[in-house]
Design an enzyme around this catalytic site. Structure first.
Site, PDB file in Angstrom:
ATOM      1  N   LYS A 183       0.852  -1.198   0.000  1.00 50.96           N
ATOM      2  CA  LYS A 183       0.000   0.000   0.000  1.00 50.96           C
ATOM      3  C   LYS A 183       0.885   1.244   0.000  1.00 50.96           C
ATOM      4  O   LYS A 183       1.532   1.555   0.996  1.00 50.96           O
ATOM      5  CB  LYS A 183      -0.893   0.044   1.238  1.00 50.96           C
ATOM      6  CG  LYS A 183      -1.919   1.186   1.113  1.00 50.96           C
ATOM      7  CD  LYS A 183      -2.415   1.721   2.442  1.00 50.96           C
ATOM      8  CE  LYS A 183      -1.638   2.893   2.960  1.00 50.96           C
ATOM      9  NZ  LYS A 183      -1.741   4.135   2.162  1.00 50.96           N
TER      10      LYS A 183
ATOM     11  N   GLU B 119      -1.372   7.426   0.016  1.00 46.71           N
ATOM     12  CA  GLU B 119      -2.554   7.758  -0.779  1.00 46.71           C
ATOM     13  C   GLU B 119      -2.324   8.958  -1.694  1.00 46.71           C
ATOM     14  O   GLU B 119      -2.982   9.098  -2.720  1.00 46.71           O
ATOM     15  CB  GLU B 119      -3.776   7.981   0.125  1.00 46.71           C
ATOM     16  CG  GLU B 119      -3.588   8.943   1.283  1.00 46.71           C
ATOM     17  CD  GLU B 119      -3.000   8.291   2.541  1.00 46.71           C
ATOM     18  OE1 GLU B 119      -2.090   7.441   2.408  1.00 46.71           O
ATOM     19  OE2 GLU B 119      -3.427   8.658   3.642  1.00 46.71           O
TER      20      GLU B 119
ATOM     21  N   GLY C  18       7.718   5.285   7.212  1.00 48.03           N
ATOM     22  CA  GLY C  18       6.857   6.446   7.421  1.00 48.03           C
ATOM     23  C   GLY C  18       7.185   7.113   8.742  1.00 48.03           C
ATOM     24  O   GLY C  18       8.294   6.957   9.267  1.00 48.03           O
ATOM     25  N   GLY C  19       6.210   7.809   9.283  1.00 47.97           N
ATOM     26  CA  GLY C  19       6.456   8.603  10.490  1.00 47.97           C
ATOM     27  C   GLY C  19       6.377   7.780  11.770  1.00 47.97           C
ATOM     28  O   GLY C  19       5.836   6.678  11.800  1.00 47.97           O
TER      29      GLY C  19
ATOM     30  N   THR D 291       2.714   6.803  13.184  1.00 47.96           N
ATOM     31  CA  THR D 291       2.133   5.642  12.492  1.00 47.96           C
ATOM     32  C   THR D 291       2.930   4.386  12.817  1.00 47.96           C
ATOM     33  O   THR D 291       2.357   3.310  13.024  1.00 47.96           O
ATOM     34  CB  THR D 291       2.123   5.860  10.960  1.00 47.96           C
ATOM     35  OG1 THR D 291       1.701   7.183  10.686  1.00 47.96           O
ATOM     36  CG2 THR D 291       1.215   4.893  10.266  1.00 47.96           C
ATOM     37  N   GLY D 292       4.248   4.526  12.879  1.00 51.85           N
ATOM     38  CA  GLY D 292       5.113   3.379  13.182  1.00 51.85           C
ATOM     39  C   GLY D 292       4.741   2.738  14.521  1.00 51.85           C
ATOM     40  O   GLY D 292       4.725   1.509  14.649  1.00 51.85           O
TER      41      GLY D 292
ATOM     42  N   GLU E  99      11.049   1.655   9.222  1.00 49.81           N
ATOM     43  CA  GLU E  99      11.976   2.717   8.819  1.00 49.81           C
ATOM     44  C   GLU E  99      11.264   4.026   9.120  1.00 49.81           C
ATOM     45  O   GLU E  99      10.376   4.431   8.369  1.00 49.81           O
ATOM     46  CB  GLU E  99      12.287   2.627   7.321  1.00 49.81           C
ATOM     47  CG  GLU E  99      13.075   1.409   6.904  1.00 49.81           C
ATOM     48  CD  GLU E  99      14.527   1.452   7.347  1.00 49.81           C
ATOM     49  OE1 GLU E  99      14.999   2.530   7.765  1.00 49.81           O
ATOM     50  OE2 GLU E  99      15.176   0.404   7.291  1.00 49.81           O
TER      51      GLU E  99
ATOM     52  N   GLU F  79      11.181  16.057  14.469  1.00 49.06           N
ATOM     53  CA  GLU F  79      11.467  15.992  13.036  1.00 49.06           C
ATOM     54  C   GLU F  79      10.517  16.973  12.344  1.00 49.06           C
ATOM     55  O   GLU F  79       9.305  16.784  12.353  1.00 49.06           O
ATOM     56  CB  GLU F  79      11.205  14.573  12.510  1.00 49.06           C
ATOM     57  CG  GLU F  79      11.522  14.443  11.028  1.00 49.06           C
ATOM     58  CD  GLU F  79      11.021  13.133  10.415  1.00 49.06           C
ATOM     59  OE1 GLU F  79       9.893  12.730  10.699  1.00 49.06           O
ATOM     60  OE2 GLU F  79      11.786  12.552   9.625  1.00 49.06           O
TER      61      GLU F  79
HETATM   62  P1  NAD Z   1       2.990   8.516   7.509  1.00 44.19           P
HETATM   63  O1  NAD Z   1       3.409   7.725   8.688  1.00 44.19           O
HETATM   64  O2  NAD Z   1       1.954   9.559   7.694  1.00 44.19           O
HETATM   65  O3  NAD Z   1       2.414   7.572   6.363  1.00 44.19           O
HETATM   66  C1  NAD Z   1       3.176   6.518   5.837  1.00 44.19           C
HETATM   67  C2  NAD Z   1       2.243   5.459   5.289  1.00 44.19           C
HETATM   68  O4  NAD Z   1       1.504   4.889   6.369  1.00 44.19           O
HETATM   69  C3  NAD Z   1       1.212   5.964   4.287  1.00 44.19           C
HETATM   70  O5  NAD Z   1       1.054   4.998   3.270  1.00 44.19           O
HETATM   71  C4  NAD Z   1      -0.055   6.052   5.123  1.00 44.19           C
HETATM   72  O6  NAD Z   1      -1.247   5.935   4.390  1.00 44.19           O
HETATM   73  C5  NAD Z   1       0.126   4.848   6.029  1.00 44.19           C
HETATM   74  N1  NAD Z   1      -0.669   4.866   7.272  1.00 44.19           N
HETATM   75  C6  NAD Z   1      -1.149   5.927   7.955  1.00 44.19           C
HETATM   76  N2  NAD Z   1      -1.823   5.498   9.057  1.00 44.19           N
HETATM   77  C7  NAD Z   1      -1.742   4.157   9.060  1.00 44.19           C
HETATM   78  C8  NAD Z   1      -2.205   3.136   9.945  1.00 44.19           C
HETATM   79  N3  NAD Z   1      -2.900   3.422  11.045  1.00 44.19           N
HETATM   80  N4  NAD Z   1      -1.920   1.839   9.653  1.00 44.19           N
HETATM   81  C9  NAD Z   1      -1.199   1.530   8.558  1.00 44.19           C
HETATM   82  N5  NAD Z   1      -0.742   2.439   7.682  1.00 44.19           N
HETATM   83  C10 NAD Z   1      -1.004   3.737   7.935  1.00 44.19           C
HETATM   84  O7  NAD Z   1       4.315   9.099   6.900  1.00 44.19           O
HETATM   85  P2  NAD Z   1       4.464  10.089   5.663  1.00 44.19           P
HETATM   86  O8  NAD Z   1       4.041  11.434   6.132  1.00 44.19           O
HETATM   87  O9  NAD Z   1       3.838   9.501   4.447  1.00 44.19           O
HETATM   88  O10 NAD Z   1       6.055  10.045   5.425  1.00 44.19           O
HETATM   89  C11 NAD Z   1       6.925  10.872   6.064  1.00 44.19           C
HETATM   90  C12 NAD Z   1       7.652  10.126   7.181  1.00 44.19           C
HETATM   91  O11 NAD Z   1       8.322   8.980   6.656  1.00 44.19           O
HETATM   92  C13 NAD Z   1       8.731  10.978   7.815  1.00 44.19           C
HETATM   93  O12 NAD Z   1       8.674  10.828   9.213  1.00 44.19           O
HETATM   94  C14 NAD Z   1      10.020  10.375   7.271  1.00 44.19           C
HETATM   95  O13 NAD Z   1      11.139  10.575   8.083  1.00 44.19           O
HETATM   96  C15 NAD Z   1       9.660   8.936   7.168  1.00 44.19           C
HETATM   97  N6  NAD Z   1      10.553   8.224   6.237  1.00 44.19           N
HETATM   98  C16 NAD Z   1      11.510   7.384   6.733  1.00 44.19           C
HETATM   99  C17 NAD Z   1      12.399   6.736   5.868  1.00 44.19           C
HETATM  100  C18 NAD Z   1      13.499   5.831   6.372  1.00 44.19           C
HETATM  101  O14 NAD Z   1      14.176   5.213   5.564  1.00 44.19           O
HETATM  102  N7  NAD Z   1      13.718   5.719   7.670  1.00 44.19           N
HETATM  103  C19 NAD Z   1      12.284   6.963   4.503  1.00 44.19           C
HETATM  104  C20 NAD Z   1      11.290   7.823   4.019  1.00 44.19           C
HETATM  105  C21 NAD Z   1      10.431   8.441   4.907  1.00 44.19           C
END
Ligand code: NAD
Length: 494
Positions: free
Chosen positions: A177, A180, A230-231, A234-235, A252, A386
């Site tokens: 996934k 979006e 991701g962030g 969410t992580g 990550e 961040e």
């Molecule tokens: P985000 O956490 O908002 O979203 C990431 C993904 O998670 C999206 O696909 C989103 O739809 C999905 N998501 C949201 N809520 C969810 C849930 N409850 N369950 C499952 N999936 C869910 O992050 P973002 O704003 O898209 O990306 C930016 C973040 O990603 C920053 O914090 C950045 O540092 C991090 N990032 C880390 C790396 C790395 O290699 N460590 C690389 C790129 C980005």
């Protein structure tokens, strides 16, 4: 794929959402419509997960020779280069990043597929000396099963490729996934896999909202591994859901990455790279060096020069030839960055440049001007959090020990830079920094052969490198006694 709104890929077929729902994707540089894609329902996700499970249990991909799995990845790499313009354009339109950056991303993505294609059959396991000639003891790597993959919007296909390539190399099935806001290049890569004949059910794609479409990928009982980029917020949710099912999890997450400049560094190189570290791609890299930590003896001049250089950075859309950096991803994201800078200034930082949304020519997009905040302390929220935007905070140090302490004073641990002309300093500092990647006299390069990932709250596990393949496998010990014999442990009594 003929119907542009049939953009879910489930069990080897392109299908629309079961509810018929769609989502319109727009370019954050000018809000032009980029495309319409299917918005998956919970039912679609369920079908995708079950298709992946059936494909895995059938062993249709896992039982292919590892070399054949690798060959497919090498063909994907060829296709990526052949269709590079189409992919780069789609990535640039979804993210608003400059076309030239998106083209660079395509080369990195190609390199990732080539790397995992080449090492797919280089992972045979190992023989153990059991100390007994009648025993053959070996550790083999089995595919882990069904992988749930969730990716962010900043490097949509790059982050996807770090998961898709090793998952395929190891013989798994998966459901992916993408974010979006940026789905199109993930749709395109699945199209490549489909055309290359990856068996039905091995790769599945669902698009849509994180809570509805992403969440089941971390909680469903048929998912064996969840790999998330991701962030942090969410992580945490994903780690919690995965823990309930005792699933393997790879995270990550974000970073608050120090870029440490010693007074003996090559001044011009350090200055130029400090700009790249913080402002490249509008600071939208998880590894962006947005926390500048500079030795007090050169700090004033260095920051003055940084500010002067930042003033000249030209913002613009993907196809603007003069642009050097692009927009943020959405108004919501820009509001977050605006608030982050406001709170930093309120807490005592000095705004040296930026802190605004650009000129009238930027009104259609979600731009945020390169920003420098100096006189920061380690408690300032702009230093702690961040920001995920083009904002560099400045702190100063006088001794090496102080530099190390400041650079490690963060809950994150993804990446960092060290600038010095002294190899002893370079060695000591790079070993003591608690971050997953350290650049010495450089910033940003990475290699698909080298592990990527975070210490502390920046994540769990590693992508890329040999470990990046191992994450998609389970180790199994096979102990074979070639001369079976009665043990006599429980002696016969009759
Ligand atoms: P985000 O956490 O908002 O979203 C990431 C993904 O998670 C999206 O696909 C989103 O739809 C999905 N998501 C949201 N809520 C969810 C849930 N409850 N369950 C499952 N999936 C869910 O992050 P973002 O704003 O898209 O990306 C930016 C973040 O990603 C920053 O914090 C950045 O540092 C991090 N990032 C880390 C790396 C790395 O290699 N460590 C690389 C790129 C980005």
């Amino acid at each position: 794929m003929t119907d542009p709104t049939a953009t879910l890929y489930i069990d080897g077929a392109w299908v629309p959402s079961s509810t018929g729902e769609t989502r319109t994707v727009t370019c954050p540089a000018d809000q032009r419509e980029v495309g319409v894609v299917s918005e998956a329902s919970g039912e679609d996700v369920e079908r995708a997960i079950l298709a992946a499970r059936r494909a895995f249990e059938s062993r249709v991909w896992a039982d292919e020779p590892a070399s054949a799995r690798g060959d497919l990845l090498l063909k994907v790499a060829d296709q990526l280069q052949e269709r590079k313009d189409e992919f780069a354009r789609a990535e640039a339109l979804d993210t608003g990043k400059r076309l030239v950056e998106a083209e660079g991303d395509m080369d990195d993505i190609t390199a990732c597929f080539r790397y995992f294609g080449k090492i797919a059959d280089q992972h045979p396991g190992r023989l153990i000396d059991a100390g007994d000639d009648s025993v053959i003891s070996r550790v083999v790597h089995e595919p882990i099963g069904v992988c749930g993959m969730i990716t962010p919007w900043n490097f949509p296909l790059l982050q996807a490729s770090w998961k898709i390539a090793p998952a395929i190399a190891a013989g798994n099935s998966f459901v992916i996934k993408p974010a979006e806001l940026t789905p199109h290049t993930t749709v395109l890569i699945i199209d490549v896999l489909d055309r290359l004949g990856l068996p039905a059910g091995v790769a599945n794609l669902v698009l849509g909202d994180g809570g509805v479409v992403g969440a089941p990928l971390s909680s469903h009982p048929e998912i064996d591994l969840v790999s998330f980029t991701g962030g942090l917020v969410t992580g945490r949710k994903i780690a919690g859901a995965a823990a309930q099912g005792i699933k393997k999890v790879a995270l990550e997450l974000g970073g608050k990455n120090p870029n440490v400049v010693f007074a003996d560094a090559d001044y011009e190189a350090a200055l130029d790279n400090a700009l790249n570290a913080g402002f490249m791609d509008s600071g939208l890299l998880c590894s962006a060096g947005t926390r500048l930590i500079v030795q007090d003896t050169i700090a004033e001049r260095f920051v003055d020069d940084l500010v002067a250089r930042a003033e000249g950075i030209v913002m613009g859309g993907p196809f603007d030839q003069k642009a050097e950096t692009g927009p943020l991803i959405s108004q919501q994201h820009r509001d977050k960055v605006t608030d982050y800078v406001r709170r930093g200034v309120e807490a005592g930082a000095r705004l040296r440049i930026g802190g605004h949304w650009g000129g009238p020519e930027h009104e259609q997009g979600f731009f945020y001007a390169p920003t420098v905040l100096d006189r920061c302390t380690s408690e300032n929220p702009a230093v702690v959090e961040e920001g995920f935007g083009p904002v560099i905070t400045v702190e100063t140090f006088s001794t090496e020990a102080e530099a190390i302490a400041i650079a490690n004073d963060t809950e994150y641990g993804l990446a960092g830079g060290v600038w010095t002309s002294d190899s002893g300093t370079a060695n000591r500092v790079s070993r003591r920094l608690r971050h997953g990647t350290i650049w010495v006299n450089d910033y940003h390069p990475y290699l698909p052969q080298a592990e990527w990932g975070g210490f502390k709250m920046s994540g769990v596990g590693r992508e890329l490198g040999a470990t990046g393949l191992e994450e998609y496998t389970e180790a199994k010990h096979i102990y074979e006694n070639t001369e079976p014999a009665v043990t006599g442990w429980f002696p016969r009594t009759s």
